[in-house]
Scaffold this motif. Structure first.
Motif, short mmCIF file in Angstrom:
data_model
loop_
_atom_site.label_atom_id
_atom_site.label_comp_id
_atom_site.label_asym_id
_atom_site.label_seq_id
_atom_site.Cartn_x
_atom_site.Cartn_y
_atom_site.Cartn_z
N VAL A 264 -47.40 -14.23 21.74
CA VAL A 264 -47.41 -12.84 22.17
C VAL A 264 -46.23 -12.11 21.56
N GLN A 265 -46.44 -10.92 21.05
CA GLN A 265 -45.34 -10.13 20.53
C GLN A 265 -44.49 -9.61 21.70
N GLY A 266 -43.18 -9.69 21.54
CA GLY A 266 -42.27 -9.35 22.64
C GLY A 266 -42.03 -7.87 22.79
N LEU A 267 -43.09 -7.11 22.94
CA LEU A 267 -43.02 -5.66 22.97
C LEU A 267 -42.89 -5.11 24.38
N VAL A 268 -42.54 -3.84 24.47
CA VAL A 268 -42.62 -3.14 25.74
C VAL A 268 -44.08 -2.84 26.05
N GLY A 269 -44.79 -2.36 25.08
CA GLY A 269 -46.20 -2.05 25.22
C GLY A 269 -46.86 -2.05 23.86
#
Length: 477
Positions: A264-269
Motif C-alpha cells: 500500500v502506498q503510504g499516502l494521506v489519500g
C-alpha cells in the motif's frame, strides 16, 4: 465605575461579545478560583471559550458531596457564565475567543480578547490559536502528494467476481441488488470505473437502509455476509486527502513513505481509494486502485480513524475478504534506513548532525541537555521542509535563512523576534507556529503572530481591551 471598552484593533459588528457585562461572570469565576490569595495581590488569569468547549485558568475545583458525581453549584455557576459568552459568540458568528484578564485588588478589571482571524487555525495550543496560515488554501506537503503509478499492477489472482457474486447470493438470497443503471450512475458520480469485484458485490445488495425497512436483523445479516458494515452504493466516495483533515502543526511533521516492498502506498489519500464500508470500530474500508509496488489493483485496505496518513492491507481482493483469507504480510522493515522525520531530544537523537541526511524532510528539536544547537549541518539538504524547535534550543536562529526549502517553521517567541528584527523570516513558508509555555504572557505572542501575518498581508488577530469594575467584595471560598 461603569464598564467601558478601552480599545480594539479591529471591531466586528458584535456588540455582546465586546460588552464587559458579558464577561463579568467569567471574571468572577477566576476570582473564586483563588480565594486564598492575599488581599493586595493582583489576580491574573485567562483561557479560551469556544461554542462547544472552554478552559479557564485559574480553575476552581468544584466541590462534590462524598460518593456523588452530580454537578455542584460551582459547576452550574461556571456553565452559566460560559454559556453567556458562548451565546455572544454565536451572535457574532465567531467560533471561539481567547482572553486574559488582570483584576486589581480594588476590583478594577482589564480584559484582553484575542481573535479571531481567518489566517489562524482554530486550536488550543497557544494564546493565538493554532498555526498561522500564511498562504491562502495551502496544504502541507503530505496532503499534496499523489500516488505514484505502478507499471504492471494488476488484480490479485484470487480476485473472482463470479465466485464473489455467487457466494453473496447464497448468503443473502433475499437481498435487493443494484441495477446496471444504478452502478453506472455511481461511476459517473465518482468519475471512476468501479472494479469488477465491487460491481459484483452491489449487484447482490445495494445496501440501502430502506431496503431493510428498519429490520436490524437483515442489516446484521448483510454485515455478516460481507464481513463489514457495508455502505450503500449511493454513498461510495473517494478517500482523497481532504477526507483526512489535520491541523498544519501536526500535518507538517508527517511524511509519505512507500518502500519498494510495500503493498500500500503510504499516502494521506488517493483518487483510487474507494470507501465502501467500515469495520465496526470507526475505521474505513476501501478498494485500492493505486496499490504500492507489491500490491494488487482492487485490494482491500483499512484507513484507521486514529491515524492521518497511510493505510493497512486487509485482503488481496474482495473475494479474499469475503472468504476470510488473510493477506500475505508484506510490511517493509525500515529500521535500517535513516528516518525522514527525525527528533533531536533527550530520548531520541542527540545531535543535529546525527539527524542530517539527504532524505530528511522533517526535523523536530525538543528538550535536551547541553548547549543550544547549530543548524549548520542542515544547510543544503534538498528535501527539508519542516523545522520545529523548542524555545532556547537554537544557538543562532539566523542560521534558518540557509534552509531555503522550509514551508513550515515553529519556533519560540524570542527566536521569532530575532528573525523578524533581522528581516530574515523565510518567505517560502506556507504556515508557521509560535511555541510558548503555559504561563507565557499572551500580549507579545499575539503581537509577534500579527507581525508574521503582516509579512504575507494576511488578516490580523483581532485584539480588544475591555475595562470594568467588579467591586471590592471578595468571593466566598
Amino acid at each position: 465605575m461603569p464598564p467601558s471598552r478601552k480599545c480594539s484593533d479591529q471591531s466586528p459588528d458584535a456588540a455582546p461579545i465586546l460588552d464587559f457585562a458579558t464577561w463579568e461572570p467569567v471574571l468572577r469565576l477566576l476570582l473564586a478560583a483563588k480565594p486564598e490569595r492575599p488581599v493586595a495581590e493582583t489576580l491574573r488569569g485567562g483561557g479560551r471559550i469556544g461554542r462547544g468547549s472552554w478552559s479557564l485558568v485559574p480553575r476552581r475545583e468544584p466541590p462534590t458531596a462524598p460518593g456523588r458525581a452530580a454537578p455542584s453549584v460551582a459547576d452550574e455557576a461556571e456553565l452559566s457564565a460560559v454559556e453567556r459568552v458562548q451565546s455572544a459568540l454565536a451572535d457574532a458568528g465567531v467560533d471561539d475567543v481567547r482572553f486574559n484578564a488582570t483584576i486589581q485588588p480594588t476590583g478594577k478589571a482589564t480584559l484582553r480578547l484575542h481573535g479571531p482571524s481567518p489566517a489562524v487555525e482554530s486550536g488550543v495550543e497557544s494564546p493565538h490559536g493554532g498555526a498561522l496560515l500564511l498562504v491562502e488554501g495551502a496544504l502541507p506537503e503530505p496532503w499534496r502528494r499523489l500516488p505514484v503509478p505502478i507499471p504492471g499492477a494488476v488484480p490479485a489472482p484470487s480476485a473472482d467476481p463470479v465466485l464473489l457474486e455467487r457466494t453473496l447470493h447464497e448468503r443473502l438470497p433475499d437481498a435487493i441488488g443494484a441495477t446496471e443503471e444504478e452502478i453506472a450512475a455511481a461511476e459517473a458520480r465518482l468519475g471512476i470505473t468501479l472494479p469488477e469485484e465491487l460491481k459484483a458485490l452491489y449487484r447482490v445488495t445495494r445496501a440501502r437502509q430502506e431496503d431493510w425497512d428498519d429490520d436490524h436483523e437483515s442489516a446484521n445479516r448483510v454485515c455478516e455476509a460481507v464481513r463489514c458494515e457495508l455502505g450503500a452504493l449511493d454513498d461510495l466516495y473517494v478517500a482523497g486527502a481532504s477526507t483526512r483533515p489535520c491541523p498544519w502543526r501536526y500535518a507538517a511533521t508527517e511524511a509519505v513513505l512507500t518502500s519498494p516492498d510495500a503493498a500500500v502506498q503510504g499516502l494521506v489519500g488517493s483518487p483510487g481509494w474507494i470507501v465502501f464500508g467500515e469495520n465496526g470500530g470507526g475505521d474505513r474500508l476501501a478498494v485500492d486502485l493505486t496499490p504500492g509496488p507489491r500490491g494488487h489493483v482492487g485490494q482491500v485496505i483499512m484507513l484507521s480513524h486514529e491515524e492521518s496518513i497511510g493505510a493497512e492491507l486487509i485482503a488481496d481482493s474482495l473475494t479474499d475478504m469475503l472468504l476470510d483469507r488473510e493477506a500475505e504480510d508484506r510490511r517493509d522493515d525500515a529500521s535500517d534506513r535513516p528516518p525522514v522525520v527525525a527528533h533531536v531530544n533527550t530520548a531520541r537523537l542527540t545531535s543535529i548532525r546525527a539527524a542530517a541526511h539527504s532524505g530528511l524532510e522533517v526535523l523536530s528539536i525538543g528538550v535536551r541537555d547541553g548547549a543550544p544547537l547549530s543548524l549548520a549541518p542542515l544547510a543544503g539538504l534538498p528535501l527539508l521542509r519542516t523545522l520545529t524547535a523548542s524555545p532556547g534550543t537554537l544557538a543562532d536562529p539566523l542560521e534558518i535563512a540557509r534552509l531555503t526549502g522550509l514551508e513550515f517553521l515553529e519556533l519560540g517567541l524570542k527566536e521569532w523576534r530575532v528573525l523578524l528584527d533581522a528581516g530574515a523570516v523565510p518567505r517560502g513558508l506556507k504556515a508557521a507556529a509560535i511555541s510558548v509555555h503555559d504561563d507565557q504572557d499572551p500580549q507579545p505572542v499575539v503581537a509577534t503572530a500579527n507581525a508574521i501575518l503582516a509579512l504575507w498581508n494576511r488578516p490580523q488577530i483581532i485584539r480588544t481591551v475591555l475595562e470594568g469594575d467588579l467591586g471590592m467584595e471578595r468571593p466566598a471560598p
